[in-house]
Scaffold this motif. Structure first.
Motif, mmCIF file in Angstrom:
data_model
loop_
_atom_site.group_PDB
_atom_site.id
_atom_site.type_symbol
_atom_site.label_atom_id
_atom_site.label_comp_id
_atom_site.label_asym_id
_atom_site.label_seq_id
_atom_site.Cartn_x
_atom_site.Cartn_y
_atom_site.Cartn_z
ATOM 1 N N LEU A 148 0.819 -1.206 0.000
ATOM 2 C CA LEU A 148 0.000 0.000 0.000
ATOM 3 C C LEU A 148 0.855 1.259 0.000
ATOM 4 O O LEU A 148 0.502 2.239 -0.641
ATOM 5 N N ASN A 149 1.984 1.227 0.684
ATOM 6 C CA ASN A 149 2.893 2.376 0.645
ATOM 7 C C ASN A 149 3.378 2.628 -0.775
ATOM 8 O O ASN A 149 3.494 3.773 -1.224
ATOM 9 N N ALA A 150 3.671 1.542 -1.487
ATOM 10 C CA ALA A 150 4.150 1.673 -2.873
ATOM 11 C C ALA A 150 3.060 2.264 -3.760
ATOM 12 O O ALA A 150 3.320 3.135 -4.598
ATOM 13 N N ILE A 151 1.821 1.800 -3.576
ATOM 14 C CA ILE A 151 0.708 2.313 -4.382
ATOM 15 C C ILE A 151 0.492 3.799 -4.117
ATOM 16 O O ILE A 151 0.387 4.608 -5.036
ATOM 17 N N VAL A 152 0.448 4.156 -2.825
ATOM 18 C CA VAL A 152 0.211 5.552 -2.460
ATOM 19 C C VAL A 152 1.321 6.444 -3.011
ATOM 20 O O VAL A 152 1.069 7.522 -3.554
ATOM 21 N N THR A 153 2.570 5.997 -2.878
ATOM 22 C CA THR A 153 3.699 6.783 -3.385
ATOM 23 C C THR A 153 3.579 6.975 -4.892
ATOM 24 O O THR A 153 3.787 8.078 -5.405
ATOM 25 N N ALA A 154 3.240 5.903 -5.605
ATOM 26 C CA ALA A 154 3.106 5.995 -7.065
ATOM 27 C C ALA A 154 2.013 6.990 -7.440
ATOM 28 O O ALA A 154 2.196 7.839 -8.315
ATOM 29 N N VAL A 155 0.875 6.906 -6.761
ATOM 30 C CA VAL A 155 -0.240 7.804 -7.046
ATOM 31 C C VAL A 155 0.147 9.254 -6.749
ATOM 32 O O VAL A 155 -0.152 10.174 -7.511
ATOM 33 N N GLN A 156 0.853 9.458 -5.626
ATOM 34 C CA GLN A 156 1.209 10.821 -5.219
ATOM 35 C C GLN A 156 2.275 11.449 -6.115
ATOM 36 O O GLN A 156 2.399 12.670 -6.166
ATOM 37 N N THR A 157 3.072 10.625 -6.782
ATOM 38 C CA THR A 157 4.126 11.184 -7.640
ATOM 39 C C THR A 157 3.697 11.283 -9.107
ATOM 40 O O THR A 157 4.481 11.679 -9.951
ATOM 41 N N LEU A 158 2.442 10.952 -9.381
ATOM 42 C CA LEU A 158 1.961 10.965 -10.763
ATOM 43 C C LEU A 158 2.056 12.357 -11.386
ATOM 44 O O LEU A 158 2.286 12.503 -12.582
ATOM 45 N N ASP A 159 1.895 13.392 -10.549
ATOM 46 C CA ASP A 159 1.969 14.767 -11.048
ATOM 47 C C ASP A 159 3.392 15.183 -11.428
ATOM 48 O O ASP A 159 3.592 16.218 -12.047
ATOM 49 N N ASP A 160 4.371 14.403 -10.989
ATOM 50 C CA ASP A 160 5.779 14.710 -11.259
ATOM 51 C C ASP A 160 6.349 13.567 -12.095
ATOM 52 O O ASP A 160 6.892 12.607 -11.563
ATOM 53 N N PRO A 161 6.222 13.633 -13.439
ATOM 54 C CA PRO A 161 6.581 12.496 -14.301
ATOM 55 C C PRO A 161 7.998 11.963 -14.079
ATOM 56 O O PRO A 161 8.210 10.756 -14.090
ATOM 57 N N GLU A 162 8.948 12.861 -13.840
ATOM 58 C CA GLU A 162 10.337 12.416 -13.661
ATOM 59 C C GLU A 162 10.494 11.603 -12.380
ATOM 60 O O GLU A 162 11.093 10.534 -12.362
ATOM 61 N N LYS A 163 9.890 12.120 -11.289
ATOM 62 C CA LYS A 163 9.963 11.418 -10.003
ATOM 63 C C LYS A 163 9.190 10.102 -10.078
ATOM 64 O O LYS A 163 9.624 9.080 -9.554
ATOM 65 N N PHE A 164 8.037 10.138 -10.732
ATOM 66 C CA PHE A 164 7.197 8.953 -10.925
ATOM 67 C C PHE A 164 7.983 7.860 -11.654
ATOM 68 O O PHE A 164 8.026 6.706 -11.233
ATOM 69 N N ASP A 165 8.658 8.255 -12.738
ATOM 70 C CA ASP A 165 9.431 7.312 -13.541
ATOM 71 C C ASP A 165 10.596 6.734 -12.737
ATOM 72 O O ASP A 165 10.825 5.519 -12.723
ATOM 73 N N GLU A 166 11.303 7.608 -12.032
ATOM 74 C CA GLU A 166 12.473 7.182 -11.253
ATOM 75 C C GLU A 166 12.066 6.221 -10.134
ATOM 76 O O GLU A 166 12.699 5.194 -9.908
ATOM 77 N N TYR A 167 10.974 6.556 -9.447
ATOM 78 C CA TYR A 167 10.501 5.725 -8.341
ATOM 79 C C TYR A 167 10.123 4.323 -8.827
ATOM 80 O O TYR A 167 10.497 3.315 -8.230
ATOM 81 N N LEU A 168 9.374 4.264 -9.936
ATOM 82 C CA LEU A 168 8.894 2.967 -10.417
ATOM 83 C C LEU A 168 10.010 2.104 -10.983
ATOM 84 O O LEU A 168 10.009 0.884 -10.804
ATOM 85 N N LYS A 169 10.981 2.714 -11.644
ATOM 86 C CA LYS A 169 12.101 1.932 -12.160
ATOM 87 C C LYS A 169 12.917 1.354 -11.009
ATOM 88 O O LYS A 169 13.361 0.205 -11.055
ATOM 89 N N ALA A 170 13.097 2.159 -9.961
ATOM 90 C CA ALA A 170 13.816 1.666 -8.777
ATOM 91 C C ALA A 170 13.027 0.545 -8.108
ATOM 92 O O ALA A 170 13.590 -0.463 -7.663
#
Length: 377
Positions: free
Chosen positions: A59-81
């Motif tokens: 759930l932490n991963a889901i929430v983080t992904a949803v919250q970073t959706l507005d920041d494409p670079e951070k969203f991409d970096e987080y998910l690749k990691a």
């Protein structure tokens, strides 16, 4: 690469729909895993025997992904990691489809009557992107799923705290300030927990960790009380962005609570190799003086390097001769901090209160890097 169309609209739908299930997170997670294991029993072997912490991690991963959706670079970096990190679970691309279906079904089951078809579609679209970025991250990573490492030193620094050193069997590259997941294979197989390295990269490739046993924490208890020299553990790929920017000429402030000192020690070790121009202030806080477990080494560093100063504080030890109170309040009594880089590391509540204090002191958020350890490790 998959792209997100109507990013703002999608982000709004995801956040709206998440509010419908936020209060039922444990039930959503329980339903989610039940669906996966009922439909694909073989996948159960990828997960630990004890699922309590695993539920919160999802759930932490889901929430983080949803919250970073507005920041494409951070969203991409987080998910690749995240994708690189999931290699340790032997996750294959086909598993993502199973997980996506179970996730949407679990949310729909607990959202109530307000859940509509547009939320179904929003999560399907978002999950497709999440999965593709995670798969891309895993595919691009040339590292093994994990490294084996031998424990070469283990020292108890109190009833519930240990400092230990391991020697990876293969070269493991990381940056000062990062963290990684550890599996204590002999005592708690398939349970992974994150810990920060307490040293910068060294020629002998050794890694040092500071671990406190937290309540019913399965892994931390094993690492503190049962781990012995000669034991083998597994290490996953390093993660985290609390790193030094060598281009910065600003003085730096490190704020550590408890074993949050580990990444601070890592960053300090890197600074000792090149810093000549930046003043560095370390604020180290704990409940009592016994919890200032690494103070002797910090003081040795301060005595050796004139640019380093150390301030200690205890919040529940009235006889302690140093500063009294929460470390965030102590930092506020010093300063001014208008033109400093900040690094904050500790428990979730400690980091949250420190970030609040820094905001009140009008420290720009772009100058603050932090690591928050909120899990029951």
């Amino acid at each position: 690469m998959t792209t997100l169309k109507g990013m703002g609209d999608l982000a709004r739908l995801l956040k709206e729909s998440w509010t419908l299930v936020e209060e039922h997170q444990d039930k959503v997670a329980g339903y989610f895993y039940a669906r996966i294991f009922l439909s694909h029993p073989a996948l159960r072997d990828l997960f630990p025997v004890h699922m309590d912490v695993q539920r919160s991690r999802l759930l932490n991963a889901i929430v983080t992904a949803v919250q970073t959706l507005d920041d494409p670079e951070k969203f991409d970096e987080y998910l690749k990691a995240l994708g690189r990190d999931h290699k340790k679970f032997h996750v294959e691309p086909e598993h993502y489809e199973v997980v996506g279906g179970a996730l949407i079904e679990a949310m729909r089951a607990h959202a109530g009557e307000e859940w509509g078809v547009e939320y179904d579609q929003a999560w399907a679209d978002a999950y497709a992107v999440i999965a593709s970025r995670m798969i891309a991250g895993a595919d691009a990573d040339t590292n093994p799923p994990y490294w084996y490492a031998e424990v070469v030193a283990h020292e108890r620094r109190g009833r519930d705290l240990a400092v230990f050193t391991v020697q990876p069997m293969q070269q493991l590259e990381f940056r000062a300030g990062q963290y990684l997941s550890i599996e204590c294979t002999k005592y708690q197989p398939r349970l992974w927990r994150t810990y920060s390295m307490a040293n910068a990269p060294r020629r002998d490739n050794t890694l040092e960790f500071h671990v406190r046993s937290l309540g019913a924490g399965w892994v931390s208890s094993a690492l503190v009380r049962r781990l012995q020299v000669g034991d083998m553990i597994k290490l996953a790929a390093p993660m985290g962005t609390m790193n030094l920017d060598r281009r910065s000429t600003r003085d730096a402030v490190f704020i550590a609570g408890g074993t949050g000192l580990a990444p601070v020690k890592s960053l300090l070790e890197e600074l000792t190799r090149y810093n000549r121009t930046r003043w560095v202030h370390v604020f180290f806080g704990a409940k009592s003086r016994d919890d200032l477990y690494d103070l002797a080494d910090l003081n040795r560093l301060a005595a050796r390097y004139p640019w380093l100063s150390v301030v200690t504080a205890c919040s529940e030890d009235p006889t302690f001769p140093g500063e009294q109170g929460n470390i965030s309040d102590v930092v506020a009594r010093y300063g001014p901090w208008n033109n400093h880089d900040f690094f904050v590391s500790g428990s979730g509540p400690m980091v949250k209160s420190t970030l609040k204090t820094l905001a009140e002191m009008q420290v720009p958020s772009v100058r603050i890097k932090y690591d928050s350890f909120t899990d029951m490790n």
